[in-house]
Design a protein around this motif. Structure first.
Motif, short mmCIF file in Angstrom:
data_model
loop_
_atom_site.label_atom_id
_atom_site.label_comp_id
_atom_site.label_asym_id
_atom_site.label_seq_id
_atom_site.Cartn_x
_atom_site.Cartn_y
_atom_site.Cartn_z
N ASP A 128 0.84 -1.21 0.00
CA ASP A 128 0.00 0.00 0.00
C ASP A 128 0.87 1.25 0.00
O ASP A 128 0.69 2.16 0.81
CB ASP A 128 -0.93 0.00 1.21
N LEU A 129 1.80 1.30 -0.94
CA LEU A 129 2.70 2.44 -1.03
C LEU A 129 1.98 3.61 -1.69
O LEU A 129 1.55 3.52 -2.84
CB LEU A 129 3.94 2.05 -1.83
N THR A 130 1.80 4.69 -0.97
CA THR A 130 1.16 5.91 -1.46
C THR A 130 1.98 7.11 -0.99
O THR A 130 2.86 6.97 -0.14
CB THR A 130 -0.28 6.04 -0.90
N PRO A 131 1.70 8.31 -1.50
CA PRO A 131 2.44 9.48 -1.00
C PRO A 131 2.28 9.68 0.51
O PRO A 131 3.20 10.13 1.19
CB PRO A 131 1.82 10.65 -1.78
N LEU A 188 7.23 -1.83 -6.46
CA LEU A 188 7.93 -0.95 -7.40
C LEU A 188 6.94 -0.24 -8.31
O LEU A 188 7.12 0.94 -8.64
CB LEU A 188 8.94 -1.75 -8.22
N TYR A 189 5.89 -0.94 -8.74
CA TYR A 189 4.86 -0.29 -9.55
C TYR A 189 4.21 0.85 -8.75
O TYR A 189 4.02 1.96 -9.27
CB TYR A 189 3.80 -1.30 -9.97
N ARG A 251 9.54 -4.70 -15.11
CA ARG A 251 9.77 -3.49 -14.31
C ARG A 251 11.23 -3.36 -13.92
O ARG A 251 11.87 -4.34 -13.53
CB ARG A 251 8.90 -3.52 -13.04
N LEU A 252 11.72 -2.13 -14.01
CA LEU A 252 13.11 -1.84 -13.66
C LEU A 252 13.27 -1.93 -12.15
O LEU A 252 12.47 -1.40 -11.40
CB LEU A 252 13.49 -0.45 -14.15
N ALA A 253 14.31 -2.61 -11.72
CA ALA A 253 14.51 -2.80 -10.29
C ALA A 253 15.93 -2.46 -9.86
O ALA A 253 16.30 -2.73 -8.73
CB ALA A 253 14.18 -4.24 -9.90
N HIS A 254 16.72 -1.88 -10.76
CA HIS A 254 18.12 -1.62 -10.41
C HIS A 254 18.19 -0.55 -9.32
O HIS A 254 17.57 0.52 -9.44
CB HIS A 254 18.89 -1.14 -11.65
N PRO A 255 18.91 -0.81 -8.23
CA PRO A 255 18.95 0.16 -7.14
C PRO A 255 19.56 1.50 -7.53
O PRO A 255 19.33 2.51 -6.85
CB PRO A 255 19.81 -0.54 -6.08
#
Length: 602
Positions: A128-131, A188-189, A251-255
């Motif tokens: 639940d990643l939100t601002p 990540l999305y 999806r890009l996941a490179h740190p």
């Protein structure tokens, strides 16, 4: 309420269906903390989720994740104590602007990526990643919080078997919207959606209801972020779209994803006068000026005069000198000159080619030695073009702002007086200062006039930062203006005309005028913090790595720290009318007589 005889609840910070969050005072240690307290009527599944959040957070030790400090129960209500994070939600960093504000967003994005990598390495998904779930410290450092929907990967089966979707639709991954099993790529999305909102001011998808938004997440592609905010570099937009790929494996996941974008963005800023579309005079890096020494001197083959300015791209420096565009290879020291029919009267800009304006009213774009394109205005061009993505804006002395898209005319805007200063793009508007004493705010796509403000004659570019415009006038006044509320917060008067651009460092505004005094003004109040006699100044100021770089008409090149102390000085260069150029490895100064001085550590 006093919890455990120690935590005194002071003020509510928020409340959800499961728990409430309070600001509290830890009376034992004398510090303020945040306390998350389960609602008294919480159902058993909610109690289980609450305790799961505590277990998830207790396993995490990372500067980018809010830290659990204590756990307890009061009258049958579980609670846990966290560090208090008071800088606001992540999206307050936006929208994206060229300059230090853009630096902060990209650096914060990289820090959240690192926090998520730590989270996922511990076998935990956030879900639940939100601002609102990424808070900022007062210093602007992001911290991921609110793990109410988090789960441990090895414990996830019983939470997904029901098939109903948990999360926030605006930021939800397609596989989460469809109720499928999740991997770390779902977080990540969500981060990509948060960044899209932060950069542009709008989420990637909008709809009349949650189902309409979820449908778009699953089946439709978002617009490129730079289509909504042209200040966003294409590389940054591509990084965000890479996180928003429909299929998790794409999806890009490179740190290093946003660290790379930050480096590219900073390099791009060096290719633009006044260090970006916000014209803040703030450059990314400079060597320690206390250790500078003259490294070398090059002959440019002509006068480097006001309103010229150096720009850097790909290891080369560009500057208009007399009737020519000069290119200096900093590695070899080679100076190459491209002859032009008329005198170069505007600083060059490097964006997919080198744009340069001249006295004959033409703006030419070179790619290498090839003249790729030119446009003709009604009068001489004395201001640097503003290049934003595929758009180019050119201010002309006939009072017209010309806008092009991919070399095709987009619009023309006629001001009431000569345009001598480069346009400024900030907060989604295009600002044009005129010699007739007005500042015009335009729609950057159509050229429609949104409003205009009486200022005084403007010859130097308008600078922007901290959500404000800082307007220097020819008559020696600086105004702090809020472009959204259209209010003037303060104005400060200096003695003598202001010829060159201001420099900003986030807290202060630096201004030098013909009276020979360098002043540091408080950006919030306009009060003078300190002043320093330096000599008459025509060139704009430059700021980098905690120092103001100033060159004068009276044979002085100075580096001044934030306290107003001179930490480096060089003389014998002659008069200077071009702003010093701070680079990561050296600082360049071009004299009126056409000599390029290179100062480096050593």
């Amino acid at each position: 309420m006093l919890l455990a005889g120690r935590y005194r609840l002071e003020a509510p910070l928020g409340s959800g269906g499961m728990a409430e969050v309070w600001q509290a005072l830890d009376e034992r240690l004398g510090r303020r903390v945040a306390v998350k307290l389960l609602h008294p009527r919480a159902l058993p599944p909610e109690r289980e989720r609450f305790l799961l959040e505590v277990r998830a957070l207790s396993r995490l030790f990372h500067p980018g994740i809010v830290q659990v400090l204590d756990l307890g129960e009061e009258e049958g209500r579980p609670y846990f104590v966290m560090e208090l994070v008071e800088g606001g939600t992540f999206d307050r960093l936006g929208p994206f602007e060229e300059g230090p504000e853009g630096d902060r967003i990209l650096l914060a994005a990289a820090q959240v990526m690192e926090a998520l990598a730590h989270l996922h390495a511990q076998g935990i998904l956030h879900r639940d990643l939100t601002p609102k779930n990424i808070l900022l410290t007062k210093e602007g450092y992001p911290k991921v919080m609110d793990f109410g929907l988090a789960y441990l990967l090895q414990e996830s089966r019983h939470l997904t078997r029901t098939g109903y979707t948990l999360g926030t639709p605006t930021y939800m991954a397609p596989e989460q919207a469809k109720g499928l099993p999740l991997t770390p790529k779902a977080d990540l999305y969500s981060l990509g959606a948060v960044l899209y909102r932060t950069l542009t001011g709008r989420p990637p998808f909008e709809g009349e209801n949650d189902q309409a938004v979820l449908y778009q997440h699953v089946y439709e592609e978002p617009k490129p972020p730079e289509a909504l905010n042209p200040a966003i570099p294409k590389g940054v937009g591509q990084a965000v779209l890479g996180l928003l790929a429909k299929h998790p494996e794409e999806r890009l996941a490179h740190p290093d994803l946003f660290h790379s974008a930050l480096r590219e963005f900073q390099a791009l800023r060096l290719a633009t006068p006044r260090a970006g579309a916000s014209r803040s005079g703030h450059y990314p890096l400079a060597p320690d000026p206390r250790r500078l020494a003259l490294k070398g001197k090059l002959d440019l083959g002509g006068e480097a005069a006001w309103p010229g300015e150096m720009v850097h791209a790909g290891g080369r420096v560009y500057l208009g000198v007399g009737r020519g565009l000069v290119e200096v290879d900093l590695l070899t020291g080679e100076v190459r000159r491209e002859a032009l029919p008329e005198e170069v009267t505007a600083p060059p800009v490097v964006r997919g080619g080198v744009y340069v304006g001249s006295w004959d009213g033409k703006v030419r774009r070179f790619r290498g030695r090839h003249l790729e394109w030119f446009m003709e205005t009604g009068a001489e061009v004395t201001a640097a073009p503003l290049a934003l993505g595929e758009r180019v804006y050119v201010a002309s002395r006939d009072g017209t702002l010309y806008a092009f898209h991919k070399d095709a005319p987009l619009f023309r805007f006629r001001a009431g007086g000569h345009l001598s200063a480069s346009p400024t793009f900030y907060r989604g508007l295009l600002f044009v200062g005129s010699e007739d004493g007005w500042l015009y705010a335009l729609d950057p796509e159509t050229g429609a006039l949104r409003y205009k403000v009486r200022t005084g004659p403007i010859h130097a570019p308008v600078a922007a930062g901290r959500g404000l415009l800082f307007i220097p006038t020819w008559e020696g006044e600086v105004y702090a203006f809020d472009p959204l509320s259209r209010e003037t917060l303060w104005n400060a008067a200096v003695e003598g005309e202001i010829w060159g651009g201001l420099a900003l460092d986030g807290e202060r505004v630096y201004v030098a005028a013909w009276d020979g005094v360098l002043r540091a003004l408080d950006a919030a109040t306009g009060e003078e913090v300190w002043s320093l006699e330096v000599g008459k100044v025509t060139a704009g100021l430059s700021y980098a790595s905690g120092h103001v770089f100033v060159a004068t008409e009276e044979d002085r090149f100075l580096a001044v720290d934030r306290r107003g102390q001179v930490v480096f000085e060089a003389t014998g260069l002659g008069a200077v009318q071009v702003p010093p150029l701070p680079l990561p490895g050296e600082v360049l100064v071009a004299s009126l007589s056409g000599k390029l001085y290179r100062f480096a550590v050593g």
